[in-house]
Design a protein around this motif. Structure first.
Motif, PDB file in Angstrom:
ATOM      1  N   CYS A 105      -0.226  -5.668 -47.967  1.00  0.00           N
ATOM      2  CA  CYS A 105      -1.400  -5.914 -47.115  1.00  0.00           C
ATOM      3  C   CYS A 105      -2.352  -6.922 -47.755  1.00  0.00           C
ATOM      4  O   CYS A 105      -3.001  -7.692 -47.055  1.00  0.00           O
ATOM      5  N   GLN A 106      -2.443  -6.914 -49.091  1.00  0.00           N
ATOM      6  CA  GLN A 106      -3.297  -7.883 -49.781  1.00  0.00           C
ATOM      7  C   GLN A 106      -2.713  -9.289 -49.724  1.00  0.00           C
ATOM      8  O   GLN A 106      -3.428 -10.270 -49.599  1.00  0.00           O
ATOM      9  N   GLU A 125      -1.510 -10.785 -42.063  1.00  0.00           N
ATOM     10  CA  GLU A 125      -0.918 -10.456 -40.765  1.00  0.00           C
ATOM     11  C   GLU A 125      -0.259  -9.079 -40.799  1.00  0.00           C
ATOM     12  O   GLU A 125      -0.419  -8.274 -39.890  1.00  0.00           O
ATOM     13  N   PHE A 126       0.492  -8.803 -41.872  1.00  0.00           N
ATOM     14  CA  PHE A 126       1.125  -7.499 -42.043  1.00  0.00           C
ATOM     15  C   PHE A 126       0.059  -6.411 -42.118  1.00  0.00           C
ATOM     16  O   PHE A 126       0.174  -5.359 -41.493  1.00  0.00           O
ATOM     17  N   GLY A 127      -1.003  -6.659 -42.876  1.00  0.00           N
ATOM     18  CA  GLY A 127      -2.086  -5.687 -43.017  1.00  0.00           C
ATOM     19  C   GLY A 127      -2.758  -5.367 -41.702  1.00  0.00           C
ATOM     20  O   GLY A 127      -2.996  -4.197 -41.383  1.00  0.00           O
ATOM     21  N   GLU A 186      11.455  -9.165 -37.562  1.00  0.00           N
ATOM     22  CA  GLU A 186      10.923 -10.030 -38.626  1.00  0.00           C
ATOM     23  C   GLU A 186      11.229  -9.417 -39.996  1.00  0.00           C
ATOM     24  O   GLU A 186      10.859  -8.278 -40.280  1.00  0.00           O
ATOM     25  N   VAL A 187      11.914 -10.175 -40.834  1.00  0.00           N
ATOM     26  CA  VAL A 187      12.292  -9.702 -42.170  1.00  0.00           C
ATOM     27  C   VAL A 187      11.067  -9.270 -42.971  1.00  0.00           C
ATOM     28  O   VAL A 187      11.116  -8.289 -43.726  1.00  0.00           O
ATOM     29  N   ALA A 188       9.956  -9.949 -42.793  1.00  0.00           N
ATOM     30  CA  ALA A 188       8.735  -9.651 -43.546  1.00  0.00           C
ATOM     31  C   ALA A 188       8.164  -8.270 -43.235  1.00  0.00           C
ATOM     32  O   ALA A 188       7.342  -7.759 -43.991  1.00  0.00           O
ATOM     33  N   ASN A 189       8.585  -7.648 -42.151  1.00  0.00           N
ATOM     34  CA  ASN A 189       8.066  -6.337 -41.770  1.00  0.00           C
ATOM     35  C   ASN A 189       8.911  -5.178 -42.302  1.00  0.00           C
ATOM     36  O   ASN A 189       8.693  -4.034 -41.940  1.00  0.00           O
TER      37      ASN A 189
END
Length: 182
Positions: free
Chosen positions: A20-21, A25-27, A79-82
């Motif tokens: 999140c830091q 966007e994820f945060g 999304e891989v980032a999630n």
């Protein structure tokens, strides 16, 4: 064999706080998902990886990876980032576990989901996080290994039958073999 095997498992609250830091966007998406929830529903995904080149794999370093993502990410699950890598288990370690991959994944699930409520920091806010397993997924090979389901030669020939097992060996009380007609 009665001993104990260690696996590499992340400290999920710390990893989520770090994500999140480093990824606003994820945060923001995670905050929206957690708002007003008693428990966050998550997906757990298991896959096997073999490092090295395609023509020269390093089979001695083959491992299983466990990933986690939130059900409420919905469309953005692709999304891989999630997805967060939560565990790595080498084949060598899994082979030492009585019950193999199935028992190792069971221990991982208990470790992640049986814990008490965790504290996650998102931006300037602190959230209480309780996880609930929504779905478990993986490719066909991972699912067969985890659930000991390999057709008629597997311990559990049918994933939907909770009391049906293979026809060789000892049959525990309350179970039937695949040879039973009913």
């Amino acid at each position: 064999s009665g001993g104990h095997v260690d696996f590499h498992v992340v400290k999920l609250p710390e990893v989520l706080s770090w994500f999140c830091q480093t990824n606003n966007e994820f945060g923001h998406m995670l905050m929206k998902c957690l708002r007003g929830l008693e428990a966050a529903s998550v997906y757990l995904y298991c896959d096997e990886v073999t490092p090295g080149a395609v023509l020269a794999p390093l089979n001695t370093r083959k491992s299983y990876l466990g990933y986690l993502s939130f059900d409420l990410f919905g469309y953005f699950l692709h999304e891989v980032a999630n997805w967060t890598c939560v565990a790595i288990m080498t084949h060598g370690h899994v082979d030492e576990v009585r019950g193999g991959l199935s028992a190792a994944v069971r221990a991982l699930v208990h470790h992640i989901f049986d814990s008490s409520t965790e504290v996650v920091t998102i931006g300037e806010q602190t959230w209480l996080l309780k996880l609930r397993l929504h779905k478990f997924t993986g490719d066909a090979d991972a699912m067969r290994a985890i659930f000991s389901s390999m057709g008629s030669s597997g311990v559990r020939p049918c994933m939907k039958c909770t009391n049906c097992i293979h026809k060789t060996g000892r049959v525990p009380a309350g179970y039937v073999t695949i040879a039973e007609s009913d």
